[in-house]
Design a protein around this motif. Structure first.
Motif, PDB file in Angstrom:
ATOM      1  N   GLY A 141       0.819  -1.210   0.000  1.00 34.06           N
ATOM      2  CA  GLY A 141       0.000   0.000   0.000  1.00 34.06           C
ATOM      3  C   GLY A 141       0.850   1.256   0.000  1.00 34.06           C
ATOM      4  O   GLY A 141       0.606   2.187  -0.768  1.00 34.06           O
ATOM      5  N   SER A 196       2.414   1.765  -3.306  1.00 32.65           N
ATOM      6  CA  SER A 196       1.433   2.238  -4.291  1.00 32.65           C
ATOM      7  C   SER A 196       1.144   3.720  -4.097  1.00 32.65           C
ATOM      8  O   SER A 196       0.998   4.463  -5.073  1.00 32.65           O
ATOM      9  CB  SER A 196       0.149   1.399  -4.237  1.00 32.65           C
ATOM     10  OG  SER A 196      -0.584   1.642  -3.057  1.00 32.65           O
ATOM     11  N   PHE A 197       1.105   4.188  -2.846  1.00 35.65           N
ATOM     12  CA  PHE A 197       0.893   5.618  -2.578  1.00 35.65           C
ATOM     13  C   PHE A 197       2.056   6.441  -3.129  1.00 35.65           C
ATOM     14  O   PHE A 197       1.860   7.506  -3.715  1.00 35.65           O
ATOM     15  CB  PHE A 197       0.763   5.891  -1.077  1.00 35.65           C
ATOM     16  CG  PHE A 197      -0.415   5.250  -0.396  1.00 35.65           C
ATOM     17  CD1 PHE A 197      -1.487   4.728  -1.109  1.00 35.65           C
ATOM     18  CD2 PHE A 197      -0.447   5.164   0.983  1.00 35.65           C
ATOM     19  CE1 PHE A 197      -2.566   4.144  -0.459  1.00 35.65           C
ATOM     20  CE2 PHE A 197      -1.518   4.583   1.637  1.00 35.65           C
ATOM     21  CZ  PHE A 197      -2.584   4.068   0.910  1.00 35.65           C
ATOM     22  N   ILE A 231      -6.027   0.090   3.454  1.00 40.10           N
ATOM     23  CA  ILE A 231      -5.264   0.817   2.436  1.00 40.10           C
ATOM     24  C   ILE A 231      -6.206   1.674   1.596  1.00 40.10           C
ATOM     25  O   ILE A 231      -5.941   2.851   1.358  1.00 40.10           O
ATOM     26  CB  ILE A 231      -4.464  -0.162   1.552  1.00 40.10           C
ATOM     27  CG1 ILE A 231      -3.373  -0.830   2.383  1.00 40.10           C
ATOM     28  CG2 ILE A 231      -3.870   0.562   0.341  1.00 40.10           C
ATOM     29  CD1 ILE A 231      -2.756  -2.035   1.728  1.00 40.10           C
ATOM     30  N   LYS A 232      -7.302   1.080   1.177  1.00 46.98           N
ATOM     31  CA  LYS A 232      -8.267   1.824   0.361  1.00 46.98           C
ATOM     32  C   LYS A 232      -8.785   3.047   1.120  1.00 46.98           C
ATOM     33  O   LYS A 232      -8.851   4.149   0.572  1.00 46.98           O
ATOM     34  CB  LYS A 232      -9.431   0.914  -0.036  1.00 46.98           C
ATOM     35  CG  LYS A 232     -10.441   1.573  -0.945  1.00 46.98           C
ATOM     36  CD  LYS A 232     -11.490   0.581  -1.420  1.00 46.98           C
ATOM     37  CE  LYS A 232     -12.354   1.196  -2.496  1.00 46.98           C
ATOM     38  NZ  LYS A 232     -13.203   0.214  -3.159  1.00 46.98           N
ATOM     39  N   SER A 242      -6.112   5.865   1.515  1.00 45.88           N
ATOM     40  CA  SER A 242      -5.518   6.415   0.295  1.00 45.88           C
ATOM     41  C   SER A 242      -6.109   7.778  -0.046  1.00 45.88           C
ATOM     42  O   SER A 242      -7.321   7.957  -0.017  1.00 45.88           O
ATOM     43  CB  SER A 242      -5.756   5.456  -0.879  1.00 45.88           C
ATOM     44  OG  SER A 242      -5.213   6.018  -2.064  1.00 45.88           O
ATOM     45  N   PHE A 251      -8.747   4.477  -5.307  1.00 40.71           N
ATOM     46  CA  PHE A 251      -8.271   3.103  -5.146  1.00 40.71           C
ATOM     47  C   PHE A 251      -9.287   2.197  -5.813  1.00 40.71           C
ATOM     48  O   PHE A 251     -10.418   2.092  -5.354  1.00 40.71           O
ATOM     49  CB  PHE A 251      -8.145   2.793  -3.650  1.00 40.71           C
ATOM     50  CG  PHE A 251      -7.603   1.432  -3.315  1.00 40.71           C
ATOM     51  CD1 PHE A 251      -6.286   1.282  -2.927  1.00 40.71           C
ATOM     52  CD2 PHE A 251      -8.417   0.305  -3.359  1.00 40.71           C
ATOM     53  CE1 PHE A 251      -5.771   0.037  -2.577  1.00 40.71           C
ATOM     54  CE2 PHE A 251      -7.925  -0.945  -3.027  1.00 40.71           C
ATOM     55  CZ  PHE A 251      -6.597  -1.082  -2.638  1.00 40.71           C
TER      56      PHE A 251
END
Length: 165
Positions: free
Chosen positions: A64, A67-68, A92-93, A96, A100
């Motif tokens: 996560g 990905s950020f 994570i979603k 964010s 996402f």
């Protein structure tokens, strides 16, 4: 274009990596920067931690964060990862600042098992503990839809929701 995250989840042999590669090719043709954070390669990157549930949570958390970072740099991260723990994916979603997009790939067990070759004990374990998302943004049965159709479904979603033109 604002960046977004595409998280492709599902058990082993549902087509996550193959679909991620084709999606990455599409973005490349459209001159959109994207990068695949392949779950199996991050095992090597994160080899400092073990394979217990707390470590699997940590691996997902680290994916996560990566990905950020990519999204913040204007790169579309594509994460094809079993990431078996639903509440970690949701965390994570929910944390964010980037859209996402959770893509859930499923396939009947008997078909998926025919696709399996020898699996590591870790892969067998994460398949066993896998909890599918309750409300994914996109759900695709890869037994019904081939790779091209699956990628088309994702692209159509991105266009309809104005992530890409």
């Amino acid at each position: 274009m604002n960046s977004f995250i595409i998280w492709i989840t599902g058990k082993s042999k549902t087509g996550k990596s193959t679909i991620a590669k084709k999606l990455n090719e599409f973005f490349s043709v459209k001159n959109l920067n994207s990068y695949i954070l392949e779950g199996k390669y991050t095992l090597e990157l994160f080899k400092d931690i073990g394979f217990e549930i707390k470590n699997i949570r940590e691996r997902i958390r680290r994916l996560g964060i990566l990905s950020f970072i990519l999204a913040d740099a204007g790169i579309i991260p594509i994460i094809p990862s079993v990431s078996p723990i639903k509440d970690e994916r949701e965390r994570i979603k929910n944390s964010s600042i980037f859209p996402f997009i959770e893509v859930y790939l499923k396939c009947p067990e008997e078909i998926r098992e025919k696709r399996l070759t020898k699996l590591s004990s870790f892969t067998e374990y994460v398949n066993k503990i896998y909890v599918p998302p309750e409300n994914p943004d996109i759900e695709i049965d890869t037994h019904i839809h081939n790779v091209e159709k699956s990628v088309k479904i994702i692209i159509e979603y991105l266009i309809i929701n104005k992530y890409i033109i």
